[in-house]
Design a protein around this motif. Structure first.
Motif, PDB file in Angstrom:
ATOM      1  N   ASP A  82     -54.931 -59.689 -48.283  1.00  0.00           N
ATOM      2  CA  ASP A  82     -56.058 -60.179 -49.082  1.00  0.00           C
ATOM      3  C   ASP A  82     -55.887 -61.629 -49.502  1.00  0.00           C
ATOM      4  N   LEU A 114     -65.923 -66.126 -44.363  1.00  0.00           N
ATOM      5  CA  LEU A 114     -64.780 -65.733 -45.191  1.00  0.00           C
ATOM      6  C   LEU A 114     -65.222 -64.934 -46.411  1.00  0.00           C
ATOM      7  N   VAL A 117     -65.885 -60.989 -46.045  1.00  0.00           N
ATOM      8  CA  VAL A 117     -64.787 -60.027 -45.926  1.00  0.00           C
ATOM      9  C   VAL A 117     -64.826 -59.073 -47.117  1.00  0.00           C
ATOM     10  N   ARG A 118     -64.627 -57.791 -46.863  1.00  0.00           N
ATOM     11  CA  ARG A 118     -64.579 -56.809 -47.946  1.00  0.00           C
ATOM     12  C   ARG A 118     -63.237 -56.094 -47.931  1.00  0.00           C
ATOM     13  N   THR A 441     -63.905 -66.359 -38.332  1.00  0.00           N
ATOM     14  CA  THR A 441     -63.913 -64.974 -37.874  1.00  0.00           C
ATOM     15  C   THR A 441     -62.541 -64.545 -37.402  1.00  0.00           C
ATOM     16  N   SER A 444     -60.116 -64.386 -40.378  1.00  0.00           N
ATOM     17  CA  SER A 444     -60.369 -63.297 -41.326  1.00  0.00           C
ATOM     18  C   SER A 444     -60.137 -61.926 -40.721  1.00  0.00           C
ATOM     19  N   GLY A 448     -58.752 -58.086 -45.578  1.00  0.00           N
ATOM     20  CA  GLY A 448     -59.674 -57.092 -46.090  1.00  0.00           C
ATOM     21  C   GLY A 448     -59.518 -55.738 -45.444  1.00  0.00           C
ATOM     22  N   SER A 513     -68.358 -51.850 -40.931  1.00  0.00           N
ATOM     23  CA  SER A 513     -68.718 -53.256 -40.791  1.00  0.00           C
ATOM     24  C   SER A 513     -68.996 -53.598 -39.326  1.00  0.00           C
ATOM     25  N   ARG A 515     -67.823 -56.017 -37.744  1.00  0.00           N
ATOM     26  CA  ARG A 515     -66.546 -56.434 -37.154  1.00  0.00           C
ATOM     27  C   ARG A 515     -65.815 -55.245 -36.545  1.00  0.00           C
ATOM     28  N   GLU A 526     -60.622 -49.489 -46.405  1.00  0.00           N
ATOM     29  CA  GLU A 526     -60.688 -50.564 -47.393  1.00  0.00           C
ATOM     30  C   GLU A 526     -59.783 -50.217 -48.570  1.00  0.00           C
TER      31      GLU A 526
END
Length: 556
Positions: A82, A114, A117-118, A441, A444, A448, A513, A515, A526
């Motif tokens: 993180d 950026l 991100v979660r 991308t 990151s 997360g 997500s 991603r 998460e």
């Protein structure tokens, strides 16, 4: 990204497999009741909370069936990160003037990626210049000092040698000043830092100022700097300053954070090796037809590059180590610091981070002299310049040219960055939005929530909402494991269970997500935590992959 990470990860998976707790994922498991905590279910059931809706959990039977393609759950280590430190090393020579406006404009797409991100990561941004203190330039070089100031407060730096680039600042920046709030340092002392910091716990931005706006004002460095650009030397100087308790930059580079270095340079790298400064003073070996005070960065091309073929078009060009006499020599005697030295420097940063935070990444990305839409392995044209003035200035013809911009091949920068997992972008392109978004991308991808690298599905059409059921544990080297519960929803917020300071949300279906969906995953983890992760720790996810012959889903 450095390639030797995978061996360590594989070793940890084997260790984890022997330590894994049994877990829950059922092929034909039936929902046998509602639950809010694990205690609501029987011993052979798991309380599963999936997605972002408000519904209660579901008790799922934890029994194996012939539908599973293996003898038990498949354990895999999951590394939650993180923290990301971003260092901009920005050309402040006259050559960068045509691209200052688009540099400011590229900050918004960088930040957008950026900040998506979660859960939200802890981000730091610092800026220095490519002026590392070449003997041919003024003694006011930054030498790796971090600069965090609005360009409007230093408009004089945007004027030099008949160039007036002040509108590149004023058009992109609305802040007359950038007064940052004090933050705690490495030892807990509170002071104003020469970097931007944005985290879930707060930030050091002025009230009402957005991160993208602060970066638009802070990143462009003007045109009054040294034309003998030395971004690799500046990188080393920043690292040294970050480790010096007496320097304002002390503590910028966090040992537990991923690191992204973005170099923007319209010239070649002129990082002179200590003790060899005479090549810019009274050693004429690399001067060509010029004499002081008209020496040019072509010195750096002659001293640090070699080309194959007779010319004027060359087969290829690459870095070379040359001594004070102009002949090839060992790395220890080279007049320009070998690119291997800087690659090793970043490798040491990677190893340092991975001795403390398993899986942290280090990346170096260059915006410089490469063709538009450059991709790794793409051919670069190496040829003498048609324009005699460009040849005199750089020692070689341009690798790219565009609107009011041409740049020599970035051979030394590319050599230093080649093993750190990011492509270069062309400084000659007239819009860097996509390039900076792509860099963000990639940077990151390690932050997360984490995509479960295998496809996990439920084979029972009667329970389509249950796509993945996993158990999680936190492992520390030498300390064993601690179970980590799944998060539950209370009053619209995700919270942990049983007093644990951390919990994990399993995202599936439409809640996953883009991603992770793009990677073919259908489970995303998460982490929510109220305390820092212990050093040398990682997580184990033990999940079944249920067999579903109609799904486009890879086997384990």
């Amino acid at each position: 990204m450095i390639g030797f990470k995978d061996a360590g990860a594989a070793a940890r998976v084997l260790m984890s497999a022997s330590l894994a707790v049994s877990l829950a994922c059922a092929d034909e498991a039936a929902a046998v009741g509602a639950c809010r905590v694990q205690e609501d279910c029987t011993e052979r059931q798991r309380c599963v909370f999936l997605g972002a809706d408000e519904r209660d959990g579901t008790c799922v039977q934890a029994t194996s069936t012939p539908g599973f393609p293996g003898p038990g759950p498949f354990p895999i280590d999951v590394e939650f990160h993180d923290e990301l430190d971003v260092l901009f090393i920005v050309d402040d020579s006259p050559a960068i003037a045509p691209r200052l406006a688009q540099l400011a404009g590229a900050m918004a797409p960088l930040v957008e990626v950026l900040r998506a991100v979660r859960p939200a990561p802890s981000l730091r941004f610092a800026v220095t210049t490519t002026d590392a203190g070449n003997p041919q330039c003024a003694t006011t070089a930054e030498r790796g000092a971090l600069r965090m100031e609005s360009c409007r407060a230093r408009l004089g730096e945007f004027v030099a040698e008949g160039i007036d680039a002040r509108t590149a600042c004023t058009a992109g920046c609305s802040l007359d000043s950038l007064t940052l709030r004090p933050t705690p340092g490495r030892e807990g002392e509170v002071a104003v830092r020469p970097w931007l910091e944005v985290a879930p716990s707060g930030d050091n931005l002025p009230d009402g100022v957005e991160l993208a706006e602060a970066l638009r004002c802070a990143v462009p460095q003007g045109v009054a700097g040294c034309e003998f650009t030395s971004p690799l030397a500046s990188l080393e100087q920043v690292i040294t300053r970050s480790e010096d308790a007496g320097d304002p930059a002390y503590g910028f580079l966090r040992e537990t954070a991923d690191l992204l270095v973005i170099v923007i340079s319209a010239g070649n790298d002129c990082s002179v090796a200590p003790g060899h400064e005479a090549i810019f003073g009274d050693n004429e070996v690399f001067w060509g037809d010029l004499q002081p005070p008209d020496l040019s960065p072509a010195i750096c091309w002659r001293a640090g590059a070699v080309c194959g073929g007779p010319g004027p078009v060359y087969d290829n060009c690459s870095p070379v180590d040359r001594g004070d006499d102009g002949e090839r020599t060992s790395a220890d005697a080279a007049v320009l610091t070998p690119t291997r030295h800087f690659a090793d420097l970043l490798t040491r940063q990677y190893l340092l981070r991975n001795s403390i935070a398993i899986g942290a990444e280090v990346r170096l990305w260059t915006v410089g002299g490469v063709p538009p839409d450059y991709a790794e392995g793409q051919a670069i044209t190496y040829a003498d310049a048609d324009d005699p003035a460009f040849q005199t200035q750089h020692g070689i013809g341009p690798a790219c040219s565009g609107d009011a911009m041409a740049a020599p091949p970035a051979v030394r920068l590319l050599a230093a960055s080649r093993e750190f997992g990011l492509n270069a972008a062309s400084i000659c392109e007239d819009d860097w939005s996509d390039a900076f978004a792509q860099a963000a991308t990639v940077a990151s991808a390690n932050l997360g929530s984490q995509c479960f690298r295998y496809c996990v599905r439920d084979a029972d059409p009667d329970t389509p909402e249950i796509d993945a059921v996993c158990d999680f544990s936190l492992y520390q080297l030498g300390e064993g494991s601690t179970p980590v519960p799944t998060c539950v929803r209370q009053d619209g917020e995700w919270v942990s269970q049983g007093g644990s300071p951390r919990c994990i949300i399993v995202h599936t279906g439409p809640d996953i997500s883009p991603r992770c969906a793009a990677k073919g995953s259908n489970a995303e983890f998460e982490l929510r935590s109220t305390e820092a992760e212990p050093p040398g720790s990682w997580y184990l996810a033990s999940c079944w992959q249920a067999w579903n012959p109609t799904a486009d889903c890879p086997d384990l």
